[in-house]
Design an enzyme around this catalytic site. Structure first.
Site, mmCIF file in Angstrom:
data_model
loop_
_atom_site.group_PDB
_atom_site.id
_atom_site.type_symbol
_atom_site.label_atom_id
_atom_site.label_comp_id
_atom_site.label_asym_id
_atom_site.label_seq_id
_atom_site.Cartn_x
_atom_site.Cartn_y
_atom_site.Cartn_z
ATOM 1 N N GLN A 278 14.651 -66.314 -16.878
ATOM 2 C CA GLN A 278 13.821 -66.241 -18.076
ATOM 3 C C GLN A 278 14.422 -65.313 -19.123
ATOM 4 O OE1 GLN A 278 11.228 -67.820 -19.191
ATOM 5 N NE2 GLN A 278 10.858 -66.515 -20.975
ATOM 6 N N GLU A 279 14.949 -64.178 -18.696
ATOM 7 C CA GLU A 279 15.412 -63.154 -19.634
ATOM 8 C C GLU A 279 16.714 -63.535 -20.333
ATOM 9 O OE1 GLU A 279 14.111 -60.496 -20.772
ATOM 10 O OE2 GLU A 279 12.441 -60.030 -19.457
ATOM 11 N N SER A 280 17.690 -64.010 -19.583
ATOM 12 C CA SER A 280 19.017 -64.230 -20.168
ATOM 13 C C SER A 280 19.594 -65.597 -19.877
ATOM 14 C CB SER A 280 19.994 -63.176 -19.637
ATOM 15 O OG SER A 280 20.203 -63.362 -18.231
#
Length: 707
Positions: A560-562
């Site tokens: 999700q983040e990167s």
């Protein structure tokens, strides 16, 4: 895949041209690889010659590299270095030859900038069309029209470029200057831009615009800016009543800001202004919409009233989802079902609303319209606003609700509800709401994983495309950012099937981020191995184990983040795979009793994952093991997640997630929960949603509150 992975790897890692497909593996990894290494070295030497201005030697070196993937890059750099000797024909030929490369756009932009700097407006007008690049180049275009005598088109463009809520590029100043001398800027036009500027919080621009207003209107403009800074000035009603309708834009700004800073005062003052001014339906839609949005987003006790008031005037129904969430928060299922009927028809089929419709129907039970008392209404003679007004009136009385709606509406949205069938349909879909539906029905989650088979021939053909080769060679030349730009420019121009092949290729190269982006918009959408890779497996498993947390959670956060881009940097400074803020990294280093990593070290996967998993562990402990609260706090901060907890009694997890006030965090948590289920499958674990969804604990349990 119907191919030999080892054989394919030897070819693909080296980007073998099609002419070499039949060569033995040893030849590919030996002599041919040496040839490519020599080309890469020659490329660097050619760039050194160009940087020293040795153009003839550079051209000779570049000529020997015509079959090298980065030959277009050499030509582009030469054109850029000697742009003053470039001709329009040179630019056109380059763009035709390398239109599949982002370099063609870059050369075009550099060329038109050169023409603008040289003030060759005739050539500029031939080379550029408005909208191709930024406002700067559009202003050059309209200035060019003025310089060649097309005043009407130039001033029409000036008006278009001027009417924005921000200061434009300095390139626009000459155009605006001559336009203003023709007295084209009058009071109404200045007011229009001032409204845009104030809505955009550009008070300095608003102050500048006051100079274009008649003297009698300048005090109103000054008050507008003051009211923006201090909306409590609305307490002086007489000040605004004296200006009549001219004060309405000020009142709109004032209430929009006051309800955010002092909602009690806003609610106290609104009846006075509603009486003092005759607001039309459009004005009420804006004023009441702002009030209802803020009160609804904060789940205030009187939010339902204000949402109902606002929706009487709102024609696009954008507040209806917020009204649904407010009713959900209180578990008032009849009101949930009522508000769901007002969701825009184009959005009715979204998984979110289908799920909550089924949940509400489960609680309410079936409705028999024949047994409902009603006022018979010919729906063909009922205008939309009239229907809305009756609908809003109905919201205040559950008993009379169905009496006030046309029979067809009741049949369409309420009758013969079959929530089990609706949940069954949802459970066949791979997303958060599909997984929730499966859990409610006590059936396995349906991942719908369908890898798309590809052949060695297809992958070699894709790898041999010039644009793909350029992206790969740029990567091997340590120009990683340029490689990514070239790659994404290329896949954006592909059809879905070709994009799927590119995704497979990137996956084989361990370009996980590029593979994910390509697969998401391709026929490989259901290939979960590509879209949800298990890269950095050793680091994830090791650090998750050390922190005592589940590796599927770590993988879901990374995804999700990167999306597995190690060098990811957010606009606010978050770094690496797990997007850790510098301040958080310093605090984590102190807690872990290690040296504070440098910015470069924070991009190293092992270090980033180690610190990210330690932070997840801290959050999990802070929220007593509730993974949903910990996930929300990873995105929005622990203080916000704490404030969002139900106050006195626990809340069902699906309701809490869907009523998180921040849309970004709401979607973030839903994605993490869905991704966890997929990664549980990848890691050979039981595929299920987090057990924390059963209940979100209260901040102050009832027993504690009573003490």
């Amino acid at each position: 895949m119907t191919l030999n992975p080892l054989f394919l790897l030897c070819f693909l890692l080296a980007l073998v041209p099609l002419s070499l497909q039949a060569r033995p593996q040893a030849d590919v990894t030996g002599a041919q690889e040496k040839h490519w290494e020599a080309q890469r070295a020659a490329y660097k030497q050619a760039l050194q010659l160009l940087s020293r201005g040795e153009r003839e030697q550079f051209r000779a070196a570049a000529e020997k590299l015509r079959d090298y993937a980065l030959y277009p890059d050499l030509k582009y750099r030469e054109h850029l270095r000697y742009i003053n000797q470039l001709t329009e024909q040179d630019v056109r030929e380059f763009m035709q030859a390398y239109g599949d490369s982002v370099l063609s756009l870059r050369l075009h932009q550099q060329w038109i900038q050169f023409l603008a700097d040289r003030k060759d407006w005739k050539a500029y007008l031939q080379a550029y069309r408005p909208g191709q690049f930024s406002a700067q180049y559009d202003c050059y275009y309209y200035w060019g029209q003025y310089k060649v005598g097309n005043r009407e088109e130039a001033f029409a463009g000036a008006r278009k470029m001027w009417l924005v809520g921000k200061s434009q590029h300095d390139a626009c100043n000459p155009l605006f200057g001559v336009w203003q001398t023709t007295n084209k800027i009058d009071g109404p036009l200045a007011w229009e831009r001032m409204a845009l500027a104030i809505d955009n919080n550009q008070l300095q621009l608003a102050r500048h615009l006051e100079s274009f207003l008649p003297s009698a209107e300048k005090p109103i403009a000054q008050e507008w800016r003051e009211l923006h800074r201090d909306p409590t000035r609305l307490k002086n009603l007489n000040r605004y009543r004296g200006w009549g309708d001219k004060a309405k834009p000020l009142i709109k700004t004032g209430f929009a800001r006051l309800v955010r800073s002092n909602r009690d005062l806003a609610l106290q003052l609104w009846p006075q202004y509603q009486t003092a001014f005759r607001f039309n339906a459009d004005e009420k839609a804006v004023l009441l919409g702002d009030m209802a949005f803020v009160l609804g987003a904060n789940y205030t006790d009187n939010a339902d009233y204000w949402l109902a008031q606002a929706l009487q005037y709102e024609t696009n129904r954008s507040l209806a989802p917020l009204a649904v969430r407010n009713a959900l928060r209180k578990k008032e299922w009849t009101r949930v079902r009522s508000w769901l009927a007002l969701i825009d028809e184009a959005d009715q089929d979204e998984a979110e609303w289908r799920y909550w419709t089924a949940r509400a129907d489960r609680s309410i039970g079936p409705i028999d319209p024949a047994k409902m008392p009603r006022i018979r209404i010919d729906e063909h003679r009922v205008d939309f606003l009239g229907f809305q007004q009756r609908f809003q009136q109905a919201l205040y009385s559950r008993r009379d609700f169905f009496m006030l709606l046309p029979e067809s509406i009741v049949h369409r949205y309420f009758a013969y509800a079959n929530p089990t069938a609706a949940l069954q349909t949802l459970s066949q879909e791979r997303h958060y709401y599909g997984f929730l539906s499966s859990e409610l029905l006590r059936k396995p989650l349906n991942l719908n994983a369908e890898p798309v088979p590809v052949t060695k021939k297809q992958l070699l053909a894709m790898a041999s495309r010039p644009a793909i080769q350029r992206a790969r060679e740029l990567y091997l030349q340590d120009e990683v950012m340029q490689s990514r730009i070239e790659w994404h420019y290329t896949i954006n121009r592909m059809n879905e099937d070709d994009r799927a092949l590119a995704a497979h290729l990137a996956h084989l190269w361990d370009w996980n981020h590029s593979a994910i982006i390509a697969a998401a918009r391709s026929s490989a959408f259901d290939d979960l191995d590509i879209r949800f890779p298990t890269a950095h497996r050793k680091a994830v498993l090791q650090h998750a184990s050390s922190a005592g947390i589940e590796p599927d959670w770590v993988y879901a956060v990374i995804r999700q983040e990167s999306a597995f881009l190690p060098a990811a940097r957010s606009p606010v400074g978050a770094q690496g795979l797990m997007q850790i803020m510098p301040g958080t990294a310093r605090q984590l280093a102190r807690d872990m009793r290690i040296a504070v990593p440098s910015a470069k070290q924070m991009l190293e996967p092992d270090i980033n994952i180690r610190m990210g998993t330690f932070y997840l562990k801290q959050l999990l402990e802070q929220f007593d093991g509730n993974i949903i609260l910990a996930t929300a706090s990873y995105n929005a901060g622990p203080h916000r997640a704490k404030a969002w907890q139900p106050r006195y009694s626990a809340m069902e997890g699906d309701i809490w997630v869907d009523t998180i006030p921040f849309k970004e965090t709401r979607e973030y948590v839903k994605n993490i929960l869905a991704y966890q289920a997929i990664y549980r499958h990848h890691l050979g674990r039981e595929v299920a949603l987090s057990s924390a969804l059963a209940s979100i604990p209260a901040r102050q349990p009832a027993a504690t509150a009573q003490r």
